[in-house]
Design an enzyme around this catalytic site. Structure first.
Site, short mmCIF file in Angstrom:
data_model
loop_
_atom_site.label_atom_id
_atom_site.label_comp_id
_atom_site.label_asym_id
_atom_site.label_seq_id
_atom_site.Cartn_x
_atom_site.Cartn_y
_atom_site.Cartn_z
N ASP A 1 0.84 -1.21 0.00
CA ASP A 1 0.00 0.00 0.00
C ASP A 1 0.87 1.25 0.00
O ASP A 1 2.10 1.18 0.17
CB ASP A 1 -0.95 -0.01 1.22
CG ASP A 1 -0.27 -0.41 2.52
OD1 ASP A 1 0.98 -0.41 2.57
OD2 ASP A 1 -0.98 -0.70 3.49
N ASN B 1 -7.31 -1.99 14.63
CA ASN B 1 -8.73 -2.15 14.30
C ASN B 1 -8.96 -3.34 13.35
O ASN B 1 -10.00 -3.47 12.75
CB ASN B 1 -9.28 -0.87 13.67
CG ASN B 1 -8.57 -0.51 12.36
OD1 ASN B 1 -7.63 -1.19 11.96
ND2 ASN B 1 -9.03 0.54 11.71
N HIS C 1 -7.28 -3.90 10.57
CA HIS C 1 -7.05 -3.66 9.14
C HIS C 1 -5.87 -4.48 8.62
O HIS C 1 -4.98 -4.86 9.38
CB HIS C 1 -6.93 -2.17 8.82
CG HIS C 1 -5.64 -1.51 9.17
ND1 HIS C 1 -5.58 -0.32 9.86
CD2 HIS C 1 -4.35 -1.83 8.91
CE1 HIS C 1 -4.32 0.05 9.99
NE2 HIS C 1 -3.55 -0.85 9.43
N GLU D 1 -9.56 -1.04 5.53
CA GLU D 1 -10.14 -0.68 6.82
C GLU D 1 -11.48 -1.39 6.99
O GLU D 1 -12.14 -1.70 6.00
CB GLU D 1 -10.40 0.84 6.83
CG GLU D 1 -9.15 1.69 6.66
CD GLU D 1 -8.38 1.87 7.95
OE1 GLU D 1 -8.50 1.04 8.87
OE2 GLU D 1 -7.64 2.86 8.04
#
Ligand code: GLP
Length: 248
Positions: free
Chosen positions: A63, A125, A127, A132
């Site tokens: 990414d 979280n 991800h 996400e």
């Protein structure tokens, strides 16, 4: 799924570096998918301490932020250059860091013949790369909006500069096409996300849970990151035997 628990972040680095080296020995032109962030740094540093020949290895990053000026020190392009390309003496033509659109990234991965060994971190979280919650489990590479949690977690790299709001990321479906996934996590802050990803439902709300759908996954954790997972398994009496303690 093979889950390996070692003492600390350094040992995670050594373990994963050894796995990478074995793969490069078998295939000197390996396509290695690299994660950025703090977690895999001990892996790259352990590789750089050795003397293996990486000159034919191809590297593709997961990414990149969108909208950063070229060469920004917090960009993943800069991270890959400083932590991977230069120390491992990789030819720059062998290195792909996402840029532009998701379609372009998909094309570059296809041209490489797919990813052989994909290193993955995990967000607090849940991800995976910059997928996400919620992210479709079959999502392809695309531009995404970053969550506030992720922007806060990554702010330390930006100093006074604003943290980008968007990124281009491999999709979950794209990541699942890699031949072997290696998920790394260290520190107690990741313990809940690790337990949810590995033992919870496979759901877009926990993007990292998608690894449960892959047939060749190695998870390498330090004791702190494994703590909730191990408690849960002890309570459930679930398959504890798949957790190895190689140093015991
Ligand atoms: C970042 C990256 C992920 C990385 C994760 C965890 O935002 N996009 O690929 O795995 O967050 O980062 P760290 O290892 O620094 O905790």
């Amino acid at each position: 799924m093979d889950v390996v628990v070692v003492d600390d972040a350094e040992a995670v680095g050594e373990h994963v570096a050894a796995l990478v080296l074995r793969s490069v020995e078998r295939d000197p032109a390996l396509v290695l998918g690299v994660a950025t962030g703090g977690t895999p740094l001990p892996v790259y540093r352990a590789l750089a301490r050795g003397s293996a020949d990486f000159s034919a290895v191809r590297v593709v990053a997961l990414d990149e932020y969108v909208g950063l000026p070229a060469g920004h020190p917090a960009s993943f392009a800069a991270y890959v250059r400083h932590e991977i390309t230069e120390p491992l003496a990789l030819p720059t033509g062998n290195v792909v860091v996402p840029q532009g659109s998701g379609q372009e990234l998909e094309r570059r991965i296809r041209e490489l013949g797919g990813v052989d060994l994909q290193l993955l971190g995990i967000g607090r979280n849940g991800h995976l790369a910059f997928n996400e919650p919620p992210s479709a489990l079959d999502s392809r590479s695309r531009v995404v909006a970053l969550s506030e949690t992720t922007r806060r977690d990554n702010a330390r790299a930006f100093g006074r500069d604003p943290v980008p709001t968007h990124a281009v990321t491999q999709g979950l479906g794209t990541i699942l096409e890699a031949r072997h996934l290696v998920l790394l996590a260290t520190g107690v802050a990741k313990a809940d996300a690790v337990a949810a990803a590995l033992t919870g439902p496979v759901t877009p709300d926990c993007p990292a849970s998608v690894v449960q759908r892959h047939r060749q996954v190695t998870v390498v954790l330090d004791r702190a990151a494994a703590s909730v997972l191990q408690r849960r398994r002890n309570v459930d009496g679930a398959d504890r035997e798949c957790i190895h303690h190689p140093q015991l």
